[in-house]
Design a protein around this motif. Sequence first.
Motif, PDB file in Angstrom:
ATOM      1  N   ARG A 297       0.845  -1.254   0.034  1.00 30.94           N
ATOM      2  CA  ARG A 297       0.102   0.224   0.127  1.00 30.94           C
ATOM      3  C   ARG A 297       0.910   1.057  -0.105  1.00 30.94           C
ATOM      4  NH1 ARG A 297      -2.611  -1.882   3.471  1.00 30.94           N
ATOM      5  NH2 ARG A 297      -2.481  -0.765   5.337  1.00 30.94           N
ATOM      6  N   ASN A 298       1.672   1.324   0.893  1.00 30.73           N
ATOM      7  CA  ASN A 298       2.788   2.308   0.949  1.00 30.73           C
ATOM      8  C   ASN A 298       3.631   2.516  -0.465  1.00 30.73           C
ATOM      9  OD1 ASN A 298       1.873   2.827   3.519  1.00 30.73           O
ATOM     10  ND2 ASN A 298       3.434   1.693   4.245  1.00 30.73           N
ATOM     11  N   ASP A 299       3.799   1.422  -0.934  1.00 32.10           N
ATOM     12  CA  ASP A 299       4.531   1.634  -2.429  1.00 32.10           C
ATOM     13  C   ASP A 299       3.547   2.073  -3.205  1.00 32.10           C
ATOM     14  OD1 ASP A 299       6.779   1.027  -1.064  1.00 32.10           O
ATOM     15  OD2 ASP A 299       6.898  -0.998  -1.733  1.00 32.10           O
ATOM     16  N   HIS A 300       2.304   2.108  -3.189  1.00 22.95           N
ATOM     17  CA  HIS A 300       1.447   2.412  -4.249  1.00 22.95           C
ATOM     18  C   HIS A 300       1.571   1.563  -5.667  1.00 22.95           C
ATOM     19  CE1 HIS A 300       0.902   6.005  -1.797  1.00 22.95           C
ATOM     20  NE2 HIS A 300      -0.153   6.481  -2.511  1.00 22.95           N
ATOM     21  N   LEU A 301       1.434   0.206  -5.120  1.00 17.24           N
ATOM     22  CA  LEU A 301       1.788  -0.573  -6.584  1.00 17.24           C
ATOM     23  C   LEU A 301       0.427  -0.567  -7.293  1.00 17.24           C
ATOM     24  CD1 LEU A 301       2.932  -4.026  -4.762  1.00 17.24           C
ATOM     25  CD2 LEU A 301       4.025  -2.288  -5.709  1.00 17.24           C
ATOM     26  N   PRO A 302       0.620  -0.540  -8.536  1.00 12.34           N
ATOM     27  CA  PRO A 302      -0.375  -0.275  -9.588  1.00 12.34           C
ATOM     28  C   PRO A 302      -1.353  -1.522  -9.543  1.00 12.34           C
ATOM     29  CG  PRO A 302       1.456  -1.104 -10.674  1.00 12.34           C
ATOM     30  CD  PRO A 302       2.100  -0.514  -9.421  1.00 12.34           C
ATOM     31  N   VAL A 303      -2.611  -1.408  -9.871  1.00  7.59           N
ATOM     32  CA  VAL A 303      -3.565  -2.371  -9.526  1.00  7.59           C
ATOM     33  C   VAL A 303      -3.284  -3.775  -9.972  1.00  7.59           C
ATOM     34  CG1 VAL A 303      -5.024  -1.908 -11.580  1.00  7.59           C
ATOM     35  CG2 VAL A 303      -6.077  -2.851  -9.745  1.00  7.59           C
ATOM     36  N   ASN A 304      -2.751  -4.068 -11.303  1.00  2.61           N
ATOM     37  CA  ASN A 304      -2.259  -5.263 -11.890  1.00  2.61           C
ATOM     38  C   ASN A 304      -1.080  -6.046 -11.032  1.00  2.61           C
ATOM     39  OD1 ASN A 304      -4.113  -4.908 -13.991  1.00  2.61           O
ATOM     40  ND2 ASN A 304      -2.519  -4.301 -15.554  1.00  2.61           N
ATOM     41  N   GLU A 305      -0.140  -5.023 -10.734  1.00  2.00           N
ATOM     42  CA  GLU A 305       0.735  -5.995  -9.783  1.00  2.00           C
ATOM     43  C   GLU A 305       0.260  -6.096  -8.398  1.00  2.00           C
ATOM     44  OE1 GLU A 305       5.300  -4.722  -8.387  1.00  2.00           O
ATOM     45  OE2 GLU A 305       4.336  -3.444  -9.770  1.00  2.00           O
ATOM     46  N   ALA A 306      -0.604  -5.467  -7.840  1.00  2.00           N
ATOM     47  CA  ALA A 306      -0.969  -5.828  -6.574  1.00  2.00           C
ATOM     48  C   ALA A 306      -2.075  -6.792  -6.628  1.00  2.00           C
ATOM     49  CB  ALA A 306      -1.935  -4.515  -6.145  1.00  2.00           C
ATOM     50  N   MET A 307      -2.931  -6.881  -7.758  1.00  2.00           N
ATOM     51  CA  MET A 307      -3.843  -7.839  -7.749  1.00  2.00           C
ATOM     52  C   MET A 307      -2.937  -9.394  -7.981  1.00  2.00           C
ATOM     53  SD  MET A 307      -7.046  -7.433  -7.479  1.00  2.00           S
ATOM     54  CE  MET A 307      -8.099  -8.413  -8.768  1.00  2.00           C
ATOM     55  N   ALA A 308      -1.728  -9.467  -8.709  1.00  2.38           N
ATOM     56  CA  ALA A 308      -0.875 -10.562  -8.864  1.00  2.38           C
ATOM     57  C   ALA A 308      -0.371 -11.048  -7.640  1.00  2.38           C
ATOM     58  CB  ALA A 308       0.010 -10.323  -9.803  1.00  2.38           C
ATOM     59  N   LEU A 309      -0.006 -10.136  -6.847  1.00 10.59           N
ATOM     60  CA  LEU A 309       0.697 -10.578  -5.418  1.00 10.59           C
ATOM     61  C   LEU A 309      -0.388 -10.980  -4.491  1.00 10.59           C
ATOM     62  CD1 LEU A 309       3.306  -7.598  -4.807  1.00 10.59           C
ATOM     63  CD2 LEU A 309       3.718  -9.810  -5.526  1.00 10.59           C
ATOM     64  N   GLY A 310      -1.600 -10.425  -4.601  1.00  9.50           N
ATOM     65  CA  GLY A 310      -2.872 -10.964  -3.929  1.00  9.50           C
ATOM     66  C   GLY A 310      -2.928 -12.348  -3.916  1.00  9.50           C
ATOM     67  N   LYS A 311      -3.002 -12.734  -5.505  1.00  9.27           N
ATOM     68  CA  LYS A 311      -3.367 -13.921  -5.960  1.00  9.27           C
ATOM     69  C   LYS A 311      -2.134 -14.982  -5.705  1.00  9.27           C
ATOM     70  CE  LYS A 311      -6.028 -12.300  -9.984  1.00  9.27           C
ATOM     71  NZ  LYS A 311      -6.058 -12.645 -11.425  1.00  9.27           N
ATOM     72  N   LYS A 312      -0.981 -14.636  -5.406  1.00  7.67           N
ATOM     73  CA  LYS A 312      -0.017 -15.403  -4.992  1.00  7.67           C
ATOM     74  C   LYS A 312      -0.055 -15.808  -3.552  1.00  7.67           C
ATOM     75  CE  LYS A 312       4.340 -15.015  -7.014  1.00  7.67           C
ATOM     76  NZ  LYS A 312       5.585 -14.322  -7.034  1.00  7.67           N
ATOM     77  N   SER A 313      -0.342 -14.849  -2.900  1.00  7.00           N
ATOM     78  CA  SER A 313      -0.455 -15.019  -1.386  1.00  7.00           C
ATOM     79  C   SER A 313      -1.802 -15.899  -1.204  1.00  7.00           C
ATOM     80  CB  SER A 313      -0.858 -13.658  -0.609  1.00  7.00           C
ATOM     81  OG  SER A 313      -0.950 -14.002   0.600  1.00  7.00           O
ATOM     82  N   TYR A 314      -2.784 -15.840  -1.958  1.00  2.00           N
ATOM     83  CA  TYR A 314      -4.127 -16.555  -1.915  1.00  2.00           C
ATOM     84  C   TYR A 314      -3.600 -18.072  -2.374  1.00  2.00           C
ATOM     85  CZ  TYR A 314      -7.696 -13.139  -1.253  1.00  2.00           C
ATOM     86  OH  TYR A 314      -8.469 -11.788  -0.838  1.00  2.00           O
ATOM     87  N   LEU A 315      -2.841 -18.370  -3.243  1.00  2.00           N
ATOM     88  CA  LEU A 315      -2.511 -19.411  -3.766  1.00  2.00           C
ATOM     89  C   LEU A 315      -1.614 -20.387  -2.823  1.00  2.00           C
ATOM     90  CD1 LEU A 315      -2.348 -21.661  -5.990  1.00  2.00           C
ATOM     91  CD2 LEU A 315      -0.382 -20.790  -6.821  1.00  2.00           C
ATOM     92  N   ALA A 316      -0.828 -19.758  -2.010  1.00  2.00           N
ATOM     93  CA  ALA A 316      -0.165 -20.081  -0.643  1.00  2.00           C
ATOM     94  C   ALA A 316      -1.218 -20.766   0.364  1.00  2.00           C
ATOM     95  CB  ALA A 316       0.863 -19.455  -0.239  1.00  2.00           C
ATOM     96  N   ASP A 317      -2.291 -19.967   0.600  1.00  2.00           N
ATOM     97  CA  ASP A 317      -3.086 -20.230   1.567  1.00  2.00           C
ATOM     98  C   ASP A 317      -3.822 -21.430   1.018  1.00  2.00           C
ATOM     99  OD1 ASP A 317      -2.735 -17.446   2.605  1.00  2.00           O
ATOM    100  OD2 ASP A 317      -4.391 -16.905   1.908  1.00  2.00           O
ATOM    101  N   ILE A 318      -4.272 -21.410  -0.161  1.00  2.00           N
ATOM    102  CA  ILE A 318      -4.797 -22.735  -0.732  1.00  2.00           C
ATOM    103  C   ILE A 318      -4.126 -23.930  -0.564  1.00  2.00           C
ATOM    104  CG2 ILE A 318      -5.880 -23.765  -2.642  1.00  2.00           C
ATOM    105  CD1 ILE A 318      -6.729 -20.807  -3.673  1.00  2.00           C
ATOM    106  N   GLU A 319      -2.850 -23.978  -0.883  1.00  2.00           N
ATOM    107  CA  GLU A 319      -2.145 -24.988  -0.775  1.00  2.00           C
ATOM    108  C   GLU A 319      -1.726 -25.419   0.424  1.00  2.00           C
ATOM    109  OE1 GLU A 319       1.170 -23.648  -3.364  1.00  2.00           O
ATOM    110  OE2 GLU A 319       0.283 -24.675  -5.171  1.00  2.00           O
TER     111      GLU A 319
END
Length: 421
Positions: free
Chosen positions: A109-131
Amino acid sequence: MKTPIKSTVKALLELQEENKSATLLGIGPMSKNLLQASFELARDYDFPLMFIASRNQVDMDELGGGYVNGWNQFTFMEAIKEIAVKTNFNGLYYVCRDHGGPWQRDKERNDHLPVNEAMALGKKSYLADIEAGFDLLMIDPTKDPFEVGKVIPLETVIERTVELIEYCEQERKARNLPEIGYEVGTEETNGGLTSTNIYETFILRLQEELDEKGLPMPTFIVGQTGTLVRKTEQAGQFNFENAYELAQMAKKYGVGLKEHNGDYLDDVSLLEHIPSQITATNVAPQYGTEETRGYLKLASVEQKLKDYGLIENPSKLRDVLLYHAIQSERWRKWMVGDQTELTVDEIMNDAELSTAILDIAGHYTFNLAEVKKEIDKLYANLNQVNINGQRFIVEHIKRPIRDYVECYNLQGATTRIKEKL
């Protein structure tokens, strides 16, 4: 095979009609001591546990890990299983992602990541949650740094929510993993899902989009019940009428109302939760603060023992906790008014404010090597005079959790749920 969280919530919604229901408690997993306290209480009182971990608390190592014990999703699950065995717990527990998604790590949030990059990192984190085997994922795309002070358009929230649920379901099915639940919505008081009209609009639009893609409805939808945590107190006002209306609205669609910011509620407000038919409440910082307070009490005992000549070399736990709590700057999110802008030096030079910050932010430092070393020293000193410091901490944490267990009608809840299934 474990009962899916969606089935547990469905059973609770049915039990509400029979006046036999309970409000589940989502516990922020601040430490191993808190996990132990939770498992022991759930074992003795027979209720299901929900551990709710934010991305700042537990996340992938490559994304920065978590401040709680340095846990990533897999080591977090291992710790939970280990403590469940240690406490002889054989009931229901659910591991939940709290505030998952884009920009949910402070740095993103502090780095003001663009939406595509932020969504990609969110998905990567969710994938680890699922696995790792998480049971519930909160889909929260509302921390958009480009919309500070504004209400994010409902359509944007729905669009991102559906995209993230679709991704998670695809990845779960591709791995042939069991059903998981989803939590959606926001607890924000300024423009969040506060009124029944907005709440129902959100549910209807979300249902429409999910149905179109063959995706499941969420297990919980967060609604604003008036709660708000600031410093170490409940700064909001629980609104029974709003809570009841939102709960009935959610139930119409087979979904449970989830309340956030449920810390530090008084007994009257807690007792109102059963008739209001709130299905679950999240509580996190309060239990971390209780652990900090427990350590400070033990440090006071240790100092007295030195004065009595019973120990020679006391720990420096209070000083170390104080220093690192202030340096962490994680207290800023809990402060009010101009205090959010205070510098570290200003706080270090103000004894009263420093003590308040220690109360608020001590738990953010428990995983630091210097803090761990002083805790071990404290325990060893107390052990010399037959005081079990770690047991005291666990029992100290249990006290506020027990208040919620009693008021939320949780005793025997697992048995009632299993009978309903």
